[in-house]
Every structure is written in structure tokens, then in C-alpha cells.
Scaffold this active site. Structure first.
Site, PDB file in Angstrom:
ATOM      1  N   PHE A 205       0.847  -1.196   0.000  1.00 28.32           N
ATOM      2  CA  PHE A 205       0.000   0.000   0.000  1.00 28.32           C
ATOM      3  C   PHE A 205       0.885   1.249   0.000  1.00 28.32           C
ATOM      4  O   PHE A 205       1.882   1.307   0.714  1.00 28.32           O
ATOM      5  CB  PHE A 205      -0.923  -0.003   1.222  1.00 28.32           C
ATOM      6  CG  PHE A 205      -2.083   0.932   1.099  1.00 28.32           C
ATOM      7  CD1 PHE A 205      -3.194   0.572   0.358  1.00 28.32           C
ATOM      8  CD2 PHE A 205      -2.064   2.167   1.719  1.00 28.32           C
ATOM      9  CE1 PHE A 205      -4.277   1.425   0.234  1.00 28.32           C
ATOM     10  CE2 PHE A 205      -3.139   3.033   1.599  1.00 28.32           C
ATOM     11  CZ  PHE A 205      -4.249   2.678   0.853  1.00 28.32           C
TER      12      PHE A 205
ATOM     13  N   ASP B 212       2.689  -5.340   8.189  1.00 26.61           N
ATOM     14  CA  ASP B 212       1.453  -4.564   8.094  1.00 26.61           C
ATOM     15  C   ASP B 212       0.312  -5.559   7.929  1.00 26.61           C
ATOM     16  O   ASP B 212       0.181  -6.204   6.880  1.00 26.61           O
ATOM     17  CB  ASP B 212       1.528  -3.610   6.901  1.00 26.61           C
ATOM     18  CG  ASP B 212       0.254  -2.792   6.720  1.00 26.61           C
ATOM     19  OD1 ASP B 212      -0.798  -3.188   7.248  1.00 26.61           O
ATOM     20  OD2 ASP B 212       0.307  -1.765   6.014  1.00 26.61           O
TER      21      ASP B 212
ATOM     22  N   TYR C 260     -10.726  -0.780  10.720  1.00 28.81           N
ATOM     23  CA  TYR C 260     -11.972  -0.466  10.025  1.00 28.81           C
ATOM     24  C   TYR C 260     -12.296  -1.415   8.882  1.00 28.81           C
ATOM     25  O   TYR C 260     -13.344  -1.279   8.258  1.00 28.81           O
ATOM     26  CB  TYR C 260     -11.957   0.978   9.512  1.00 28.81           C
ATOM     27  CG  TYR C 260     -10.709   1.399   8.770  1.00 28.81           C
ATOM     28  CD1 TYR C 260     -10.490   1.026   7.457  1.00 28.81           C
ATOM     29  CD2 TYR C 260      -9.746   2.184   9.398  1.00 28.81           C
ATOM     30  CE1 TYR C 260      -9.354   1.417   6.772  1.00 28.81           C
ATOM     31  CE2 TYR C 260      -8.602   2.588   8.729  1.00 28.81           C
ATOM     32  CZ  TYR C 260      -8.409   2.202   7.420  1.00 28.81           C
ATOM     33  OH  TYR C 260      -7.274   2.588   6.753  1.00 28.81           O
ATOM     34  N   LYS C 261     -11.432  -2.383   8.606  1.00 32.39           N
ATOM     35  CA  LYS C 261     -11.715  -3.350   7.550  1.00 32.39           C
ATOM     36  C   LYS C 261     -12.450  -4.549   8.153  1.00 32.39           C
ATOM     37  O   LYS C 261     -13.611  -4.459   8.508  1.00 32.39           O
ATOM     38  CB  LYS C 261     -10.422  -3.745   6.846  1.00 32.39           C
ATOM     39  CG  LYS C 261      -9.690  -2.562   6.204  1.00 32.39           C
ATOM     40  CD  LYS C 261      -8.427  -2.998   5.504  1.00 32.39           C
ATOM     41  CE  LYS C 261      -7.587  -1.800   5.058  1.00 32.39           C
ATOM     42  NZ  LYS C 261      -8.237  -0.976   4.045  1.00 32.39           N
TER      43      LYS C 261
ATOM     44  N   ARG D 200     -12.021  -6.209  -6.573  1.00 28.20           N
ATOM     45  CA  ARG D 200     -11.858  -6.981  -5.342  1.00 28.20           C
ATOM     46  C   ARG D 200     -13.238  -7.287  -4.757  1.00 28.20           C
ATOM     47  O   ARG D 200     -14.060  -6.391  -4.578  1.00 28.20           O
ATOM     48  CB  ARG D 200     -11.013  -6.217  -4.320  1.00 28.20           C
ATOM     49  CG  ARG D 200      -9.621  -5.869  -4.810  1.00 28.20           C
ATOM     50  CD  ARG D 200      -8.742  -5.371  -3.671  1.00 28.20           C
ATOM     51  NE  ARG D 200      -9.379  -4.314  -2.898  1.00 28.20           N
ATOM     52  CZ  ARG D 200      -8.889  -3.823  -1.756  1.00 28.20           C
ATOM     53  NH1 ARG D 200      -7.769  -4.314  -1.259  1.00 28.20           N
ATOM     54  NH2 ARG D 200      -9.509  -2.851  -1.117  1.00 28.20           N
TER      55      ARG D 200
END
Length: 438
Positions: free
Chosen positions: A142, A223, A248-249, A398
């Protein structure tokens, strides 16, 4: 795995995984199906974007309201009174959080954001000396991770062009652990890698790469943003030096919710690279001394005052994970993604799709990545059909069926709608250009 789950004497339709009846049977036997009612799911919508932002649960909502009520009732005394006093809120969440990353409680803390925590841990563990001045990352990670690494190198007067080694991908989708290990030379001081690639969903062999780094005297961090809440981890047992994640995922704690970090106990107590008031020993924090007295555990890596209202939903969300169990969550996640891939193989052959994620369970995260030249337009068409996907440039769709709230029927229906979009070519009405936020 799809054709032999039910009695062979049963109806053929109920034994064919490409039928809705098969999906209904799977939902009937799903031991996690009761958790679906815990979430707010919009009628007529199939939400497959939980790897970007998880849905709101009633538990998370309740824990947020509880903190609002504490503020309303106690005012400043909410720091020490109420069900979850704010002063100890981060520490109070350790018991539920630690099992999700395979840590001891004192090795984890809820704090900061992913990027802030990366900066904190790089400032702590990146100590270039002699010929060891380089950092290894990967070319598919990312962007924020790379920005942080580049910044930290510049702070030491090092040029990222020569001191940041990004392991390349042969196909632009997957990484080869052998190539990562080959890059771990005597010039490397630190490694930062994703547990799961945010694009293709490839799960890296964390234990193997960590062991290889340590054999070469290199500090390694991970990560875990795209794996925490979707699969088990064993950070302590694997000897991982440090790790960061968001909440938050798959943890479903809300947009911008507070992240977390792990520091192996072999590094504790440690003086954080970026010291701040809330990293103090709790017993001495209000002595107001100008000599920093860090907490003796991962709490030392906190910097500023916790964002209480952004942290509050985590408490309710973690209750669901404690009840469901991360092993059961992972097992269902694999069944859902395997089923999704089987439907793509069975229905979308010849329509230009390619499955970009690894098919092996042990190498796959929690989402399926489909590559198609018209991915942008297809995502827009899916949203028009009530299916919420996620687009990643230049050509990736995705789809993340989330174990706690996605049903097998929803997976079936999502691919059914995708097939209709492709057959009727309704995606062609949309411009082949992504929005500002993809």
C-alpha cells in the site's frame, strides 16, 4: 469440496454448487450464520467491500453510544468513571485483541493509525549503522507504507532511491518469498512487508520470512491491515519484531477508527522512537515531569491522547470476534472465497476475467481479486445492480465475502448479477474512468 457436502440421495440441484439451492443448503449449515443479524445490512444490497470498510454492527454502535453517555453524564470524570474509563480504554481492549494476532496482552495496544504507527515503530527500530542502512519492502504494498519508509530514510539523510529496496513482482500481482529472502543482504537493517497484499490478496509466509530475516540479523515488521479479523496470526510464536494494523476493515470498527500495534516482548520495555504523554507509565503520567517514564509494555508506543469516540466501537466489535472465534471465521472465509471462485470459473469463462489471487487456501487472504480490462465499468454496473465491490487500478475488482455477515446465497447472487451484466453488456453504458475515490 463443492459437490459432496450433502446426502447423495438428495435432489441433484441441491448438490450442484452452481445452483442457488446449494448455496441455501450451505447457509442452513453455517455455524456462524447467527452473527449476520448483528450487523446493519441494507436491504437489496450485497456488500462485498468489507476489506475496505466493514459494516456497522449493533455491538459497535452500542459501545459508541455508551461512551457518548459517559461524556454526557460524567464530563471530564469520564476519564476515570463509567463502564470503560477513557484513561484505561486502550489497555482494556488488549484481552480481546491479543488472540487475533497471536500475542500476549502486554505486547499489543490500540492506538494511532496505520501510518502513524509505522512511523512510530520505524523511529524505534530503524537504526542504520555501518553498512546496514537499507530497508526492504515490496513493490506491491500500500502506498502509505512506502511514503513512511521514504520519510524515515530522509530523516537519516539517506536517499530512498538507493536505500529503499522494493522487491519486484514477476506478474504485477504476486510476490515470491524466495526473491524477498534473496534481498535480505548484509546491507539491510529492517524489513516491512504486508501480511496480505491489498491488491491480489496473496498471503505471505510470515513465519518463514521472519525466520529468514532473523537468521541474517535483520529486524522485521508486518502490516496486518488486510489480514487482522480475517485469519489467525501467531506474531509472538513466530518471533515477529513488530506489526501494525487498522481496525476499520475486517474488524468492522468504523471509518477512521483507531489502529493498533504489536511489539514482541523481547523488545520490552523499550524507549519509543516517538515519545508522547500517553506512552507514560500510568502510575506516573500525572506527575507532569519532564523526564519521560515509559510504560513497561506496548502501551509505551502510544503518543497523544486517545481518540476515545473513534476507539469506542472497537470494544463492541471485538466482542463478536471473541464469540465467533478467529479459527471459525477463517474457515468460513475460505469456504466463501472458494465458492466465489468456483462460480466465476463455472459462469464467467470466456468473458475476459482472470482470477489474480492465489487459489491455495494457505496462500490466500480474505478476498477474491478479478482482473478485467473493463474493471472500472464493471464495478459501476455492479453497484447499479446492488452489489458493492471494490476497484483497484488499473484493472482489478476486489470481492470480499466477510465471514460474520456474508451469506453463501449472497455470493451466488452477486456472481449471478455479474454474469447478467456481462451477458447483456450493461457495463458498456458507463465511462471507463474511476471516480476520485475508488
Amino acid at each position: 469440496m463443492f459437490g459432496h457436502n450433502f446426502n447423495e440421495r438428495g435432489d441433484r440441484m441441491a448438490r450442484d454448487p452452481l445452483t442457488r439451492e446449494w448455496a441455501e443448503k450451505m447457509d442452513q449449515t453455517d455455524e456462524l450464520s447467527s452473527f449476520r443479524k448483528e450487523f446493519y445490512i441494507q436491504e437489496g444490497t450485497i456488500y462485498l467491500n468489507g476489506n475496505s470498510l466493514g459494516l456497522l454492527s449493533k455491538r459497535a454502535e452500542a459501545s459508541l453510544h455508551a461512551q457518548l453517555e459517559s461524556w454526557q453524564r460524567y464530563g471530564i470524570d469520564g476519564w476515570t468513571q463509567g463502564k470503560r474509563p477513557w484513561f484505561f480504554l486502550a489497555e482494556s481492549l488488549r484481552g480481546s485483541l491479543a488472540p487475533l494476532v497471536g500475542a500476549k496482552e502486554h505486547e499489543v495496544i490500540v492506538t494511532g493509525s496505520t501510518t502513524v504507527n509505522i512511523h512510530q515503530l520505524l523511529a524505534t527500530f530503524f537504526r542504520p549503522q555501518g553498512q546496514r542502512t537499507k530497508i526492504v519492502a515490496d513493490a506491491l504494498t500500500f502506498p502509505s507504507d512506502i511514503y513512511a519508509l521514504q520519510s524515515q530514510l530522509r530523516l537519516f539523510g539517506l536517499d530512498p532511491e538507493t536505500h529503499l529496496i522494493q522487491v519486484q513482482s514477476r506478474d504485477g500481482r504476486l510476490l515470491d518469498e524466495e526473491e524477498i529472502i534473496r534481498q535480505l543482504t548484509d546491507e539491510v537493517a529492517l524489513v516491512l512487508l504486508p501480511t496480505v497484499l491489498y491488491g491480489s490478496g496473496q498471503r505471505l509466509d510470515i513465519e518463514r520470512v521472519t525466520k529468514a530475516a532473523h537468521e541474517r540479523g535483520i529486524v522485521i515488521g508486518w502490516d496486518a491491515c488486510h489480514s487482522i479479523g480475517a485469519m489467525p496470526h501467531e506474531f509472538h510464536r513466530w518471533g515477529v519484531d513488530f506489526a501494525v494494523w487498522c481496525s476499520y476493515k475486517y474488524l468492522n470498527s468504523g471509518p477512521g477508527s483507531v489502529g493498533g500495534l504489536f511489539v514482541h516482548e523481547k523488545h520490552l520495555p523499550a524507549l519509543p522512537g516517538l515519545a508522547g504523554w500517553f506512552g507514560s507509565d500510568k502510575e506516573r503520567q500525572f506527575d507532569m515531569e519532564h523526564t519521560f517514564n515509559p510504560a513497561g509494555d506496548a502501551g509505551a508506543f502510544q503518543i497523544g491522547t486517545p481518540h476515545i469516540l473513534s476507539m469506542a466501537p472497537i470494544a463492541g466489535s471485538l466482542e463478536l470476534f471473541a464469540e465467533a472465534g478467529i479459527d471459525r471465521i477463517r474457515a468460513k472465509s475460505l469456504r466463501l472465497t472458494n465458492y466465489l471462485m468456483a462460480l466465476v470459473d463455472g459462469w464467467l469463462a470466456g468473458m475476459g476475467f482472470e482470477i489474480a489471487n492465489p487459489r491455495e487456501d494457505e496462500r490466500r487472504g480474505g478476498h477474491v481479486a478479478l482482473v478485467h480490462p473493463d474493471a472500472v465499468r464493471i464495478c459501476k454496473a455492479l453497484k447499479e445492480e446492488g452489489v458493492i465491490p471494490d476497484f483497484r487500478a488499473p484493472d482489478m475488482i476486489r470481492l470480499a465475502p466477510t465471514a460474520l455477515y456474508t451469506s453463501f446465497v449472497e455470493v451466488w447472487e452477486a456472481v449471478n448479477r455479474l454474469k447478467r451484466i456481462m451477458t447483456d453488456k450493461t457495463y458498456e453504458q458507463f465511462p471507463n474512468k474511476r471516480g476520485v475515490v475508488a
